[in-house]
Structures are given as C-alpha cells and as structure tokens.
Design a protein around this motif. Structure first.
Motif, short mmCIF file in Angstrom:
data_model
loop_
_atom_site.label_atom_id
_atom_site.label_comp_id
_atom_site.label_asym_id
_atom_site.label_seq_id
_atom_site.Cartn_x
_atom_site.Cartn_y
_atom_site.Cartn_z
N GLY A 1 0.63 -1.16 0.05
CA GLY A 1 0.06 0.10 0.10
C GLY A 1 0.85 1.23 0.09
O GLY A 1 2.10 1.16 0.34
N GLN B 1 -4.27 2.28 3.58
CA GLN B 1 -4.26 1.33 2.55
C GLN B 1 -3.68 0.05 3.37
O GLN B 1 -4.11 -1.16 2.98
CB GLN B 1 -3.45 1.56 1.48
CG GLN B 1 -4.30 2.28 0.56
CD GLN B 1 -3.65 2.59 -1.14
OE1 GLN B 1 -2.33 2.02 -1.32
NE2 GLN B 1 -4.41 3.08 -1.97
N VAL C 1 -6.93 -3.62 -3.09
CA VAL C 1 -6.81 -2.43 -2.50
C VAL C 1 -5.91 -1.33 -3.49
O VAL C 1 -4.96 -1.62 -3.93
CB VAL C 1 -5.94 -2.48 -1.13
CG1 VAL C 1 -5.70 -1.34 -0.40
CG2 VAL C 1 -6.84 -3.66 -0.21
N GLY C 2 -6.64 -0.07 -3.63
CA GLY C 2 -6.13 0.67 -4.50
C GLY C 2 -5.76 0.25 -5.71
O GLY C 2 -6.81 -0.80 -6.54
#
Length: 245
Positions: free
Chosen positions: A91, A96, A156-157
């Motif tokens: 992250g 994150q 994630v992201g």
C-alpha cells in the motif's frame, strides 16, 4: 551463521507443498528479489525443532550483501508483511495498509474452515456458515475498492499488493478441484474474488511460476529427482533493505 552461495537476499524454507508458504513464494516472485525456495521434509523440521534451531515453518532466512546470514524469521503473516513492505506491495499509506492487513488476516480464517477437513464437512461449509460469510465479506471489500474509483481490478487501491496475493493463493486452491467437497465453480458466487484470480494470474512472473511449480512438486515426490528440486533459486535483484547490512 550460514553463508549463502547464491547471490540472493532471502531463502524461504517450507514443506514441499503450497500451504502457508505459497503467498510468501508469490510475493517474492512478484517483488523481483532473488531468493532461494527450499523444501523441508518433516524429518528435517522435526530435527530442527528438537535442536532448537527452528520453531515453525515457513521460515525466512535473510542474507546481507556479502551472503552472510543476518537472521531467520518465522510466522507467515509477519514474513508476508515484511516482503510487502520492502517491495512496494504493502500500500501507499496507513489506510491502505489497514485495508491490506484486514484482508490478509481474514484469509487464514477462511482456510481454517475447509482445509484439513473431511469432504462432507467442506461440502457443508460451502453452503452456509462462517466460510460463506467470510467469502462474502472479502468479495464485498474488493467491490468497495472498485466503487472507490479504482479501475485495475486489484483488492486495495490500483496496484498489486500482498492482499491480492493472499486472495489469489486462497481462491486458486479453493477452485483447483483438488479439495473434495468444494465445488470447482465455488468462485462463481464471488465474482470479484474470481476476478482477483484472473488479474493476479495474468501477471507474467506469477504466470511463469504457476506453470513450473506443479512439476517441481511432482518431481519432489520422485526419489530420482527429489534432490535436484529440493532448493531452487529464482534470480532477481538484491533487496535494498538488507544489502547495506
């Protein structure tokens, strides 16, 4: 302290099976760091425990730039987070990393519901209960990432993380057809988890590893070939976190 003959930063020691070592293997592959993957027999692990030189597996041995052992570490999630942190797979900010940690910590909870269970227990778990609840939760978390405006299909992201690698390892095992009681189309009920398998599985380095690893496992069961595949070194760059130590 041991000395590493190959020019690598790490050695991963785990049984000759995917198991809890597979996400770490894949994270190391994705990181681009050079590492050695060493299969350990039950007898070797038992002897190491008796001698007090090993507590549990997987074990990550870290080497400095001169090839000398810095230390060896246990606990699969701690190792996975470390590899993520030094490779950019963890992250871009604290939020994150919280999202990644939540997913990474949930994956073993899912696995515990069906791994090392009887086929009839797995079949029941696939229908209802905690196993289904956790898979729905993970699927929803990835959907939320999409709704936040991220377009590349990751968990994630908008870039690969150890969350994707953990989900890939889990879901690929569930959909492999090798777990009696778990239908091969189990992921059809969890489309975003299925998409994670597709996205991560399409990454060139992971695809290449996935194409060769099953044959290595088969060779490890063959007494005539076992020694030649016990330890395999994957070439790559030196980890900057340990190079200066």
């Amino acid at each position: 302290m041991a000395e590493q003959k190959e020019n690598t930063s790490f050695k991963l020691r785990y049984f000759g099976a995917p198991g809890r070592g597979q996400s770490i293997r894949l994270a190391l592959i994705a990181s681009g760091f050079a590492f050695t993957d060493e299969f350990v027999t039950g007898e070797e692990f038992g002897a190491a425990k008796k001698a007090g030189t090993s507590v549990t597996l997987p074990e990550l041995v870290i080497f400095d730039a001169a090839g000398k052992e810095v230390n060896a570490f246990n606990q699969s999630l701690a190792i996975l987070r470390y590899i993520g942190a030094v490779s950019g797979l963890y992250g871009d900010n604290a939020l994150q990393r919280l999202q990644i940690d939540e997913i990474v910590a949930t994956v073993p909870d899912v696995a515990s519901e069906v791994f090392f269970k009887k086929p009839e227990e797995r079949a029941q778990a696939a229908k209802d209960g905690k196993f289904v609840l956790l898979l729905k939760f993970l699927n929803r978390r990835v959907e939320e990432n999409d709704k936040a405006g991220n377009k590349k299909g990751f968990a994630v992201g908008d870039k690969l993380s150890i969350a994707d690698i953990s989900l890939f390892s889990l879901c690929a095992a569930l959909a492999s057809g090798f777990m009696e009681g778990i239908p091969k189309d189990i992921l059809s009920a969890y489309p975003r988890l299925q998409k994670i398998v597709e996205v991560v599985g399409a990454i060139d380095s992971i695809k290449a590893f996935g194409a060769s690893f099953p044959q290595r496992l088969a060779d490890y069961k063959d007494d005539a070939k076992k020694a030649s595949v016990k330890a395999v070194t994957y070439p790559g760059k030196t980890c900057p976190d340990v190079a200066a130590k």
